[in-house]
Design an enzyme around this catalytic site. Structure first.
Site: not given
Length: 269
Positions: A49, A60, A174
Site C-alpha cells: 500500500e 490516521d 479491508y
C-alpha cells in the site's frame, strides 16, 4: 485476471496468510520510498500500500499524520506517487494499492487519475473517506480502467451498508480491526474476527484486516481468521525512528521479516 486476484489465489493454494505493508509516499523521501518498496517485496510483502500524503488525514493516527506532514513539506503529490509506482514496476511485480483521501484525487481529476494510475501499474485504489453511497460512479470508472476499488469496513458498519460495499468492492475488502484511527496497539480486539465473519456472509472476496497490527503475534492472530494482515503505523514508526540512518532500508526490511517469518514457518510446519 488481476494481480490482486492472482496473489490471493496463490496464498490460498499455499495455505499462507498475506502480508500487506503500508508506507507513506515521500517519507522520508521519494527515492527511499522506492527502495523500501523493493525491499519490502523481497521481505515477503504480498501487496504493497502506497499512501498519498494528505494535509488532513483524519483516519490516521499521529505516526502516519507526521509522515504525511513530512512528505508534504517535501512537495510530494499524487503525480509523484504514480511516478513512484511506475518506477517500481521495473523492479517488482507485487500488486500495488494506492491509499488516498478523495480530495487529492479530485484535484488531479478522477478520469485522468484513473488512466494515469493504470498506466503507472497501480492495481487498486482505496479512498478512505469516500462513502459507498456516493462511490458508484467512481467504482465504475476505476473498473473501466481495470483498477480494483477497495473499500473499508468497520465493526460499526451496518449490515445494510456492508451489503452495499460488498456489491461495489473488488480485489479484497479491508476490515478495520476496531473503531477509531490507525495506530499500533498491544492487543487485537475480538471485534475484528466478528467483522470478518460478517463480511464473509455477504462477499466471497478475500478480507484483509488492518489498524493496530504491530507484532508477529498479532499478524499470526489475524491469519487465523482473515486472508491478510495490513501493517501500517508500526512500519511507518520504524521509518521515522531510523530516518537519516544509512541502513534505514535494511532495518525496515528486517522488521518486516520479523513480522511474518515466524508465523509462516509455523504454518509450513
Amino acid at each position: 485476471m488481476s494481480r490482486i486476484r492472482e496473489k490471493f489465489g496463490e496464498l490460498k493454494r499455499s495455505g499462507r496468510g498475506g502480508f500487506i505493508p503500508f508506507i507513506t509516499t515521500g517519507h522520508p523521501d521519494l527515492a527511499t520510498t522506492e527502495r523500501l518498496s523493493i525491499e519490502l517485496a523481497s521481505a515477503g510483502a504480498d501487496i504493497i500500500e502506497l499512501g498519498v500524503p494528505f494535509s488532513d488525514p483524519v483516519a490516521d493516527g499521529e505516526v502516519i499524520q507526521r509522515a504525511s506532514e513530512r512528505a508534504l513539506r517535501n512537495g510530494v503529490t499524487v503525480h509523484d506517487a504514480l511516478t513512484c509506482a511506475k518506477n517500481l514496476r521495473q523492479h517488482i511485480d507485487v500488486p500495488i494499492v494506492l491509499f488516498s483521501y478523495f480530495n487529492p484525487l479530485l484535484q488531479f481529476g478522477p478520469e485522468p487519475f484513473a488512466a494515469a494510475a493504470r498506466e503507472a501499474g497501480i492495481d487498486a485504489v482505496l479512498v478512505t473517506d469516500l462513502i459507498p453511497e456516493e462511490a458508484e460512479s467512481w467504482t465504475e470508472m476505476l473498473l473501466r480502467h481495470q483498477l480494483d476499488p477497495i473499500f473499508l469496513v468497520a465493526p460499526t458498519t451496518s449490515d445494510k451498508r456492508l451489503a452495499r460495499i460488498a456489491q461495489q468492492a473488488h480485489g479484497f475488502i479491508y476490515a478495520v480491526s476496531r473503531a477509531g484511527v490507525t495506530g499500533a496497539r498491544d492487543e487485537m480486539t475480538r471485534d475484528a474476527e466478528a467483522l470478518v465473519k460478517r463480511v464473509r456472509s455477504v462477499s466471497d472476496l478475500p478480507v484483509a484486516v488492518g489498524f493496530g497490527i504491530s507484532s508477529p503475534y498479532q499478524v499470526r492472530a489475524v491469519w487465523r481468521f482473515a486472508d491478510a494482515a495490513v501493517v501500517g503505523s508500526a512500519i511507518v514508526k520504524q521509518i521515522e525512528k531510523f530516518s537519516g540512518e544509512e541502513d534505514l532500508v535494511q532495518r525496515i526490511a528486517q522488521f518486516a521479516r520479523s513480522l511474518v517469518s515466524h508465523g509462516r514457518a509455523t504454518d509450513a510446519g
